[in-house]
Design a protein around this motif. Sequence first.
Motif, PDB file in Angstrom:
ATOM      1  N   ILE A   5      23.553  40.604  33.723  1.00  0.00           N
ATOM      2  CA  ILE A   5      23.825  40.516  35.491  1.00  0.00           C
ATOM      3  C   ILE A   5      22.333  40.256  35.975  1.00  0.00           C
ATOM      4  CG2 ILE A   5      23.917  42.064  37.536  1.00  0.00           C
ATOM      5  CD1 ILE A   5      25.416  43.488  35.987  1.00  0.00           C
ATOM      6  N   ASP A   6      21.007  40.432  34.867  1.00  0.00           N
ATOM      7  CA  ASP A   6      20.102  39.604  35.650  1.00  0.00           C
ATOM      8  C   ASP A   6      19.779  38.446  35.673  1.00  0.00           C
ATOM      9  OD1 ASP A   6      18.670  42.242  36.340  1.00  0.00           O
ATOM     10  OD2 ASP A   6      17.887  42.261  34.145  1.00  0.00           O
ATOM     11  N   MET A   7      20.316  37.839  33.837  1.00  0.00           N
ATOM     12  CA  MET A   7      20.315  36.076  34.174  1.00  0.00           C
ATOM     13  C   MET A   7      21.549  35.336  35.353  1.00  0.00           C
ATOM     14  SD  MET A   7      19.549  33.449  32.864  1.00  0.00           S
ATOM     15  CE  MET A   7      18.412  34.523  31.682  1.00  0.00           C
ATOM     16  N   VAL A   8      22.791  36.264  35.715  1.00  0.00           N
ATOM     17  CA  VAL A   8      24.047  35.757  36.082  1.00  0.00           C
ATOM     18  C   VAL A   8      23.089  35.893  37.398  1.00  0.00           C
ATOM     19  CG1 VAL A   8      25.973  36.078  37.673  1.00  0.00           C
ATOM     20  CG2 VAL A   8      25.503  36.512  35.563  1.00  0.00           C
ATOM     21  N   ASN A   9      22.610  36.825  37.317  1.00  0.00           N
ATOM     22  CA  ASN A   9      21.318  36.360  39.339  1.00  0.00           C
ATOM     23  C   ASN A   9      21.012  35.618  39.616  1.00  0.00           C
ATOM     24  OD1 ASN A   9      23.058  38.903  41.548  1.00  0.00           O
ATOM     25  ND2 ASN A   9      21.802  40.161  40.155  1.00  0.00           N
ATOM     26  N   PHE A  10      19.904  35.293  38.150  1.00  0.00           N
ATOM     27  CA  PHE A  10      18.012  34.330  38.135  1.00  0.00           C
ATOM     28  C   PHE A  10      19.287  33.089  38.166  1.00  0.00           C
ATOM     29  CE2 PHE A  10      16.821  31.270  35.850  1.00  0.00           C
ATOM     30  CZ  PHE A  10      15.202  31.169  35.926  1.00  0.00           C
ATOM     31  N   LEU A  11      20.255  32.652  37.440  1.00  0.00           N
ATOM     32  CA  LEU A  11      20.736  31.442  37.617  1.00  0.00           C
ATOM     33  C   LEU A  11      21.974  30.955  39.033  1.00  0.00           C
ATOM     34  CD1 LEU A  11      22.341  31.033  33.942  1.00  0.00           C
ATOM     35  CD2 LEU A  11      20.692  29.950  34.673  1.00  0.00           C
ATOM     36  N   ILE A  12      22.017  32.014  40.203  1.00  0.00           N
ATOM     37  CA  ILE A  12      22.325  31.951  41.280  1.00  0.00           C
ATOM     38  C   ILE A  12      20.730  31.504  41.976  1.00  0.00           C
ATOM     39  CG2 ILE A  12      23.428  32.770  43.171  1.00  0.00           C
ATOM     40  CD1 ILE A  12      25.370  34.487  40.863  1.00  0.00           C
ATOM     41  N   GLU A  13      20.646  32.279  41.797  1.00  0.00           N
ATOM     42  CA  GLU A  13      18.837  31.790  42.846  1.00  0.00           C
ATOM     43  C   GLU A  13      18.339  30.457  42.147  1.00  0.00           C
ATOM     44  OE1 GLU A  13      16.294  34.742  42.029  1.00  0.00           O
ATOM     45  OE2 GLU A  13      17.504  36.769  42.362  1.00  0.00           O
ATOM     46  N   LYS A  14      18.759  29.716  41.262  1.00  0.00           N
ATOM     47  CA  LYS A  14      18.394  28.779  40.762  1.00  0.00           C
ATOM     48  C   LYS A  14      19.411  27.497  41.067  1.00  0.00           C
ATOM     49  CE  LYS A  14      14.625  29.671  38.935  1.00  0.00           C
ATOM     50  NZ  LYS A  14      12.926  29.702  39.817  1.00  0.00           N
ATOM     51  N   GLY A  15      20.312  27.734  41.945  1.00  0.00           N
ATOM     52  CA  GLY A  15      21.124  27.127  42.530  1.00  0.00           C
ATOM     53  C   GLY A  15      22.873  26.630  42.019  1.00  0.00           C
ATOM     54  N   VAL A  16      22.634  27.524  40.917  1.00  0.00           N
ATOM     55  CA  VAL A  16      24.068  27.616  39.561  1.00  0.00           C
ATOM     56  C   VAL A  16      25.153  27.632  41.077  1.00  0.00           C
ATOM     57  CG1 VAL A  16      26.004  28.671  38.105  1.00  0.00           C
ATOM     58  CG2 VAL A  16      23.457  28.253  37.870  1.00  0.00           C
ATOM     59  N   ASP A  17      26.323  26.762  40.755  1.00  0.00           N
ATOM     60  CA  ASP A  17      27.449  26.573  42.038  1.00  0.00           C
ATOM     61  C   ASP A  17      28.543  27.757  41.101  1.00  0.00           C
ATOM     62  OD1 ASP A  17      29.658  26.088  42.653  1.00  0.00           O
ATOM     63  OD2 ASP A  17      29.641  24.059  43.220  1.00  0.00           O
ATOM     64  N   VAL A  18      29.084  28.711  41.704  1.00  0.00           N
ATOM     65  CA  VAL A  18      29.485  29.707  41.082  1.00  0.00           C
ATOM     66  C   VAL A  18      31.010  28.962  41.294  1.00  0.00           C
ATOM     67  CG1 VAL A  18      28.827  31.525  41.548  1.00  0.00           C
ATOM     68  CG2 VAL A  18      30.247  30.967  43.332  1.00  0.00           C
ATOM     69  N   ASN A  19      31.040  27.602  41.665  1.00  0.00           N
ATOM     70  CA  ASN A  19      32.894  26.932  41.802  1.00  0.00           C
ATOM     71  C   ASN A  19      33.308  26.782  40.074  1.00  0.00           C
ATOM     72  OD1 ASN A  19      34.562  29.313  43.488  1.00  0.00           O
ATOM     73  ND2 ASN A  19      32.816  28.076  45.330  1.00  0.00           N
ATOM     74  N   LYS A  20      32.047  25.545  40.234  1.00  0.00           N
ATOM     75  CA  LYS A  20      32.210  24.858  39.352  1.00  0.00           C
ATOM     76  C   LYS A  20      32.091  25.118  37.146  1.00  0.00           C
ATOM     77  CE  LYS A  20      29.707  20.609  37.825  1.00  0.00           C
ATOM     78  NZ  LYS A  20      28.988  20.137  37.513  1.00  0.00           N
ATOM     79  N   LEU A  26      29.749  36.982  42.202  1.00  0.00           N
ATOM     80  CA  LEU A  26      30.487  36.171  42.344  1.00  0.00           C
ATOM     81  C   LEU A  26      31.665  36.201  44.271  1.00  0.00           C
ATOM     82  CD1 LEU A  26      32.594  35.505  38.620  1.00  0.00           C
ATOM     83  CD2 LEU A  26      30.166  34.008  39.980  1.00  0.00           C
ATOM     84  N   ILE A  27      31.772  37.410  43.793  1.00  0.00           N
ATOM     85  CA  ILE A  27      32.577  37.006  45.441  1.00  0.00           C
ATOM     86  C   ILE A  27      31.881  37.494  46.352  1.00  0.00           C
ATOM     87  CG2 ILE A  27      34.019  38.422  46.223  1.00  0.00           C
ATOM     88  CD1 ILE A  27      35.305  40.042  44.302  1.00  0.00           C
ATOM     89  N   GLU A  28      30.812  37.909  46.397  1.00  0.00           N
ATOM     90  CA  GLU A  28      29.299  38.226  47.703  1.00  0.00           C
ATOM     91  C   GLU A  28      29.164  36.150  47.570  1.00  0.00           C
ATOM     92  OE1 GLU A  28      26.659  40.908  46.230  1.00  0.00           O
ATOM     93  OE2 GLU A  28      27.641  42.876  46.402  1.00  0.00           O
ATOM     94  N   GLN A  29      29.197  35.827  46.401  1.00  0.00           N
ATOM     95  CA  GLN A  29      29.105  34.114  46.709  1.00  0.00           C
ATOM     96  C   GLN A  29      29.767  33.681  47.491  1.00  0.00           C
ATOM     97  OE1 GLN A  29      25.053  32.923  45.766  1.00  0.00           O
ATOM     98  NE2 GLN A  29      24.802  35.304  46.076  1.00  0.00           N
TER      99      GLN A  29
END
Length: 167
Positions: free
Chosen positions: A80-95, A120-123
Amino acid sequence: MNKWLEYLKNNDFISVKKYIKNGADTNETNELGESVLACAIRFRCDFDLLMLIIDNGADIFELDDEGVSIFDMAITYNNIDMVNFLIEKGVDVNKTNRRSGFTSLMAAACYGRVEIAKILIEQGVNQDAIDAKGFSAVDFARKMNKKSVLELLDYDKNSPKNTTYAR
């Protein structure tokens, strides 16, 4: 890559730090095309160790030979920490880069990653996305009997198509 694997399997922060200081390539890959960072996630290394690898040049946007991303790995291994980190860094949750069209939400559904599915749903993840065979995250959650994920998704258990699998 053998030294990397030895250190990562042991979650050995100090040895990794020394190895990097001595010139080790943080973007080295194994025979499957998995990077050092992907292997570290697979071996469930501590977040501090993952950040050490990233801070020393590991590509957080790299893909293996099958199109599996670091983000996919973080979901698969429930980091979960890495998921959040990657989202903060701009990973597109839909790609998705997988030829199969398998998405991050589909992975969360398959593995029963409830907390990650919530993130993911929140994003704003597209819950209606389908893979190359026409399956959605709901279909994967039903097939894998992940009721806790189904509860989060746009899922009508009374719909005729939903009378099989989990209810």
